[in-house]
Scaffold this motif. Structure first.
Motif, PDB file in Angstrom:
ATOM      1  N   ILE A  61       0.835  -1.214   0.000  1.00 29.42           N
ATOM      2  CA  ILE A  61       0.000   0.000   0.000  1.00 29.42           C
ATOM      3  C   ILE A  61       0.864   1.257   0.000  1.00 29.42           C
ATOM      4  O   ILE A  61       0.581   2.240  -0.701  1.00 29.42           O
ATOM      5  CB  ILE A  61      -0.935  -0.005   1.218  1.00 29.42           C
ATOM      6  N   VAL A  62       1.950   1.222   0.743  1.00 35.17           N
ATOM      7  CA  VAL A  62       2.839   2.391   0.851  1.00 35.17           C
ATOM      8  C   VAL A  62       3.685   2.557  -0.400  1.00 35.17           C
ATOM      9  O   VAL A  62       4.078   3.687  -0.744  1.00 35.17           O
ATOM     10  CB  VAL A  62       3.741   2.244   2.101  1.00 35.17           C
ATOM     11  N   LEU A  63       3.967   1.448  -1.093  1.00 31.81           N
ATOM     12  CA  LEU A  63       4.881   1.516  -2.232  1.00 31.81           C
ATOM     13  C   LEU A  63       4.416   2.492  -3.300  1.00 31.81           C
ATOM     14  O   LEU A  63       5.220   3.292  -3.818  1.00 31.81           O
ATOM     15  CB  LEU A  63       5.024   0.104  -2.844  1.00 31.81           C
ATOM     16  N   GLY A  64       3.133   2.468  -3.667  1.00 32.32           N
ATOM     17  CA  GLY A  64       2.628   3.356  -4.723  1.00 32.32           C
ATOM     18  C   GLY A  64       2.857   4.822  -4.425  1.00 32.32           C
ATOM     19  O   GLY A  64       3.498   5.529  -5.227  1.00 32.32           O
ATOM     20  N   PRO A  65       2.346   5.341  -3.293  1.00 33.44           N
ATOM     21  CA  PRO A  65       2.587   6.758  -2.968  1.00 33.44           C
ATOM     22  C   PRO A  65       4.070   7.089  -2.846  1.00 33.44           C
ATOM     23  O   PRO A  65       4.496   8.202  -3.219  1.00 33.44           O
ATOM     24  CB  PRO A  65       1.867   6.924  -1.623  1.00 33.44           C
ATOM     25  N   ALA A  66       4.875   6.138  -2.335  1.00 30.73           N
ATOM     26  CA  ALA A  66       6.310   6.400  -2.182  1.00 30.73           C
ATOM     27  C   ALA A  66       6.976   6.583  -3.541  1.00 30.73           C
ATOM     28  O   ALA A  66       7.810   7.492  -3.736  1.00 30.73           O
ATOM     29  CB  ALA A  66       6.964   5.252  -1.422  1.00 30.73           C
ATOM     30  N   VAL A  67       6.624   5.728  -4.498  1.00 28.49           N
ATOM     31  CA  VAL A  67       7.184   5.849  -5.838  1.00 28.49           C
ATOM     32  C   VAL A  67       6.721   7.143  -6.498  1.00 28.49           C
ATOM     33  O   VAL A  67       7.497   7.857  -7.151  1.00 28.49           O
ATOM     34  CB  VAL A  67       6.776   4.630  -6.696  1.00 28.49           C
ATOM     35  N   LEU A  68       5.449   7.468  -6.321  1.00 22.43           N
ATOM     36  CA  LEU A  68       4.909   8.709  -6.891  1.00 22.43           C
ATOM     37  C   LEU A  68       5.625   9.922  -6.324  1.00 22.43           C
ATOM     38  O   LEU A  68       6.028  10.841  -7.069  1.00 22.43           O
ATOM     39  CB  LEU A  68       3.410   8.785  -6.605  1.00 22.43           C
ATOM     40  N   LEU A  69       5.821   9.940  -5.006  1.00 22.84           N
ATOM     41  CA  LEU A  69       6.519  11.059  -4.365  1.00 22.84           C
ATOM     42  C   LEU A  69       7.963  11.155  -4.836  1.00 22.84           C
ATOM     43  O   LEU A  69       8.472  12.256  -5.127  1.00 22.84           O
ATOM     44  CB  LEU A  69       6.468  10.881  -2.844  1.00 22.84           C
ATOM     45  N   GLY A  70       8.640  10.000  -4.914  1.00 22.68           N
ATOM     46  CA  GLY A  70      10.027  10.009  -5.370  1.00 22.68           C
ATOM     47  C   GLY A  70      10.154  10.531  -6.780  1.00 22.68           C
ATOM     48  O   GLY A  70      11.098  11.283  -7.101  1.00 22.68           O
ATOM     49  N   SER A  71       9.225  10.150  -7.659  1.00 24.97           N
ATOM     50  CA  SER A  71       9.268  10.622  -9.048  1.00 24.97           C
ATOM     51  C   SER A  71       9.095  12.133  -9.120  1.00 24.97           C
ATOM     52  O   SER A  71       9.752  12.822  -9.921  1.00 24.97           O
ATOM     53  CB  SER A  71       8.168   9.928  -9.857  1.00 24.97           C
ATOM     54  N   VAL A  72       8.210  12.670  -8.281  1.00 27.84           N
ATOM     55  CA  VAL A  72       7.986  14.117  -8.258  1.00 27.84           C
ATOM     56  C   VAL A  72       9.241  14.833  -7.755  1.00 27.84           C
ATOM     57  O   VAL A  72       9.657  15.876  -8.299  1.00 27.84           O
ATOM     58  CB  VAL A  72       6.777  14.454  -7.374  1.00 27.84           C
ATOM     59  N   LEU A  73       9.874  14.281  -6.727  1.00 27.86           N
ATOM     60  CA  LEU A  73      11.058  14.927  -6.144  1.00 27.86           C
ATOM     61  C   LEU A  73      12.232  14.977  -7.115  1.00 27.86           C
ATOM     62  O   LEU A  73      13.019  15.944  -7.104  1.00 27.86           O
ATOM     63  CB  LEU A  73      11.472  14.188  -4.863  1.00 27.86           C
ATOM     64  N   ILE A  74      12.380  13.953  -7.969  1.00 25.90           N
ATOM     65  CA  ILE A  74      13.510  13.975  -8.905  1.00 25.90           C
ATOM     66  C   ILE A  74      13.136  14.678 -10.212  1.00 25.90           C
ATOM     67  O   ILE A  74      13.961  14.790 -11.125  1.00 25.90           O
ATOM     68  CB  ILE A  74      13.998  12.548  -9.224  1.00 25.90           C
ATOM     69  N   GLY A  75      11.875  15.138 -10.307  1.00 30.05           N
ATOM     70  CA  GLY A  75      11.436  15.850 -11.503  1.00 30.05           C
ATOM     71  C   GLY A  75      11.281  14.958 -12.708  1.00 30.05           C
ATOM     72  O   GLY A  75      11.506  15.402 -13.846  1.00 30.05           O
ATOM     73  N   ALA A  76      10.893  13.715 -12.502  1.00 27.42           N
ATOM     74  CA  ALA A  76      10.719  12.772 -13.605  1.00 27.42           C
ATOM     75  C   ALA A  76       9.509  13.166 -14.443  1.00 27.42           C
ATOM     76  O   ALA A  76       8.529  13.713 -13.923  1.00 27.42           O
ATOM     77  CB  ALA A  76      10.531  11.359 -13.057  1.00 27.42           C
ATOM     78  N   PRO A  77       9.556  12.928 -15.749  1.00 25.65           N
ATOM     79  CA  PRO A  77       8.407  13.264 -16.612  1.00 25.65           C
ATOM     80  C   PRO A  77       7.197  12.391 -16.256  1.00 25.65           C
ATOM     81  O   PRO A  77       7.326  11.323 -15.683  1.00 25.65           O
ATOM     82  CB  PRO A  77       8.933  12.960 -18.019  1.00 25.65           C
ATOM     83  N   TRP A  78       6.053  12.873 -16.639  1.00 27.51           N
ATOM     84  CA  TRP A  78       4.819  12.206 -16.249  1.00 27.51           C
ATOM     85  C   TRP A  78       4.722  10.774 -16.782  1.00 27.51           C
ATOM     86  O   TRP A  78       4.184   9.879 -16.120  1.00 27.51           O
ATOM     87  CB  TRP A  78       3.613  13.011 -16.726  1.00 27.51           C
ATOM     88  N   TYR A  79       5.234  10.549 -18.009  1.00 28.79           N
ATOM     89  CA  TYR A  79       5.125   9.208 -18.582  1.00 28.79           C
ATOM     90  C   TYR A  79       5.991   8.208 -17.800  1.00 28.79           C
ATOM     91  O   TYR A  79       5.651   7.027 -17.687  1.00 28.79           O
ATOM     92  CB  TYR A  79       5.499   9.201 -20.064  1.00 28.79           C
ATOM     93  N   PHE A  80       7.128   8.676 -17.255  1.00 30.05           N
ATOM     94  CA  PHE A  80       7.959   7.810 -16.420  1.00 30.05           C
ATOM     95  C   PHE A  80       7.201   7.423 -15.147  1.00 30.05           C
ATOM     96  O   PHE A  80       7.134   6.249 -14.764  1.00 30.05           O
ATOM     97  CB  PHE A  80       9.263   8.523 -16.063  1.00 30.05           C
ATOM     98  N   THR A  81       6.604   8.450 -14.507  1.00 29.42           N
ATOM     99  CA  THR A  81       5.863   8.215 -13.269  1.00 29.42           C
ATOM    100  C   THR A  81       4.680   7.281 -13.496  1.00 29.42           C
ATOM    101  O   THR A  81       4.456   6.325 -12.739  1.00 29.42           O
ATOM    102  CB  THR A  81       5.362   9.549 -12.692  1.00 29.42           C
ATOM    103  N   LEU A  82       3.933   7.543 -14.579  1.00 26.03           N
ATOM    104  CA  LEU A  82       2.762   6.716 -14.877  1.00 26.03           C
ATOM    105  C   LEU A  82       3.169   5.270 -15.161  1.00 26.03           C
ATOM    106  O   LEU A  82       2.553   4.318 -14.655  1.00 26.03           O
ATOM    107  CB  LEU A  82       2.014   7.302 -16.079  1.00 26.03           C
ATOM    108  N   ALA A  83       4.204   5.105 -15.974  1.00 30.39           N
ATOM    109  CA  ALA A  83       4.648   3.750 -16.319  1.00 30.39           C
ATOM    110  C   ALA A  83       5.107   2.992 -15.085  1.00 30.39           C
ATOM    111  O   ALA A  83       4.770   1.816 -14.905  1.00 30.39           O
ATOM    112  CB  ALA A  83       5.780   3.831 -17.346  1.00 30.39           C
ATOM    113  N   VAL A  84       5.864   3.678 -14.216  1.00 30.71           N
ATOM    114  CA  VAL A  84       6.369   3.007 -13.016  1.00 30.71           C
ATOM    115  C   VAL A  84       5.226   2.584 -12.098  1.00 30.71           C
ATOM    116  O   VAL A  84       5.198   1.455 -11.590  1.00 30.71           O
ATOM    117  CB  VAL A  84       7.360   3.918 -12.268  1.00 30.71           C
ATOM    118  N   VAL A  85       4.278   3.489 -11.858  1.00 25.15           N
ATOM    119  CA  VAL A  85       3.167   3.176 -10.945  1.00 25.15           C
ATOM    120  C   VAL A  85       2.312   2.043 -11.495  1.00 25.15           C
ATOM    121  O   VAL A  85       1.962   1.091 -10.771  1.00 25.15           O
ATOM    122  CB  VAL A  85       2.313   4.450 -10.700  1.00 25.15           C
TER     123      VAL A  85
END
Length: 356
Positions: free
Chosen positions: A109-133
């Protein structure tokens, strides 16, 4: 692509899942790396494989630490190579394989929000964040389902093993009871006839020879029945057993009175009644010191009732293998088993009429 995702992390050999690390190198075909990027990528790849191997050997909270490090490794390499998302995707099945629900469910349950937060912090593009989640969720669900399926298979195998062990034990118990009943009766009769032959040997050799021949016949029959008991071929006739019991008792100068008609029973209840008749007569020969035995067959109130009564010394014997074996056989076919010690010793059996 969707077909490969459905099979992701579902193999029973998790080492084969490492083939998906090939996704890490896809970006190099578009943007070839320099020497520094190659060195860092190889180091990151080696670090991830070490974490993966670690999680394959552990099933405790340390797996959560390894999965967290894999996520951090994937995020840290994202600026250089977006193919590092595969490290993050692997974190979900690492966690999903944990057998402890108290660890597995909260971590997923925690993994999803953690990955989303990490992607935002490193400034990853939206498609990277979406694909990872999305890929993390899919891989986590499929791995969790595979793990639960594997657990169910192990539980089923365990149940089958226990059932097989119970069947073996039941067969051992059956053979033990059959051998006790068969040999107890046969050896009692053989002993009785051998004593009689010894007494007749000097004065009546012809009669002694007849007793010896009877001993030979009983011995051969006992051997056949023991073989049948071991192999499970228990085709025993109630009528034939009754004749054998009468012969054995009369050889011991015990009067036998039979009343009523023999019940027509199915195979299992007939075998149970045969063995009750045999064990009861064996007990009479060994212990009762009786001069008369009454065997009665009655059909009433929708049941077959059978009683075997002697006029011996009575007294309630200890319920050893013989009596307990009779009780178990009768109760196994939904019958009732009773003992009485008034005016001798009596065994009573009641079987449902539908067993006919």
């Amino acid at each position: 692509m969707m077909t490969s995702l459905k099979s992701l992390f579902t193999t029973k050999k998790p080492w084969l899942d490492l083939v998906y690390l090939g996704c890490f190198f896809l970006a190099w075909f578009v943007d070839p790396p320099n020497t520094t990027e190659i060195a860092l990528s190889v180091g990151a790849l080696a670090g991830f494989v070490a974490l993966y191997v670690f999680t394959m050997r552990r099933m405790d909270w340390t797996v959560l630490v390894a999965a967290g490090l894999a996520v951090c490794l994937g995020l840290s390499m994202a600026a250089m190579n977006y193919g590092s998302a595969v490290f993050i995707v692997f974190a979900a099945p690492m966690i999903a394989r944990l057998p402890d629900t108290r660890l597995r469910v909260p971590a997923l349950i925690v993994l999803g929000p953690a990955v989303l937060l990490g992607s935002v912090l490193i400034g990853a593009p939206w498609y990277f964040t979406l694909a990872v989640v999305v890929l993390s969720a899919l891989s986590g669900l499929t791995a969790s389902s595979a793990a639960r399926r594997a657990e169910s298979e192990l539980e089923a195998e365990d149940r089958q093993a226990r059932a097989a062990a119970a069947a073996v034990e039941a067969e051992r118990s059956r053979i033990s009871k059959d051998l006790h009943d068969l040999l107890g009766h046969s050896l009692s009769v053989i002993s009785l006839k051998a004593d009689l032959a010894a007494r007749l040997f000097e004065q009546k050799p012809d009669m002694a020879r007849q007793e010896v021949e009877a001993i030979q016949a009983i011995s051969r029959e006992a051997l056949r029945e023991v073989r049948d008991a071991v192999s499970g071929l228990r085709d025993r006739s109630l009528q034939g057993e009754l004749k054998s019991v009468i012969t054995a008792l009369e050889s011991a100068e015990i009067e036998v009175i039979v009343q009523g008609e023999l019940p027509a029973l199915n195979a299992e209840p007939e075998v149970a009644l045969v063995m009750v008749l045999r064990e009861a007569s064996t007990n009479i020969l060994r212990h009762a010191q009786a001069s008369r035995v009454e065997i009665a067959f009655v059909r009433e109130a929708g049941r077959h009732r059978i009683s075997i009564r002697d006029n011996g010394r009575g007294g309630r014997p200890a319920e050893g293998n013989g009596l307990s074996g009779m009780r178990e056989r009768v109760e196994a076919v939904d019958g009732l088993f009773e003992l009485s010690v008034e005016g001798g010793f009596a065994v009573r059996v009641s079987l449902p009429e539908q067993l006919s």
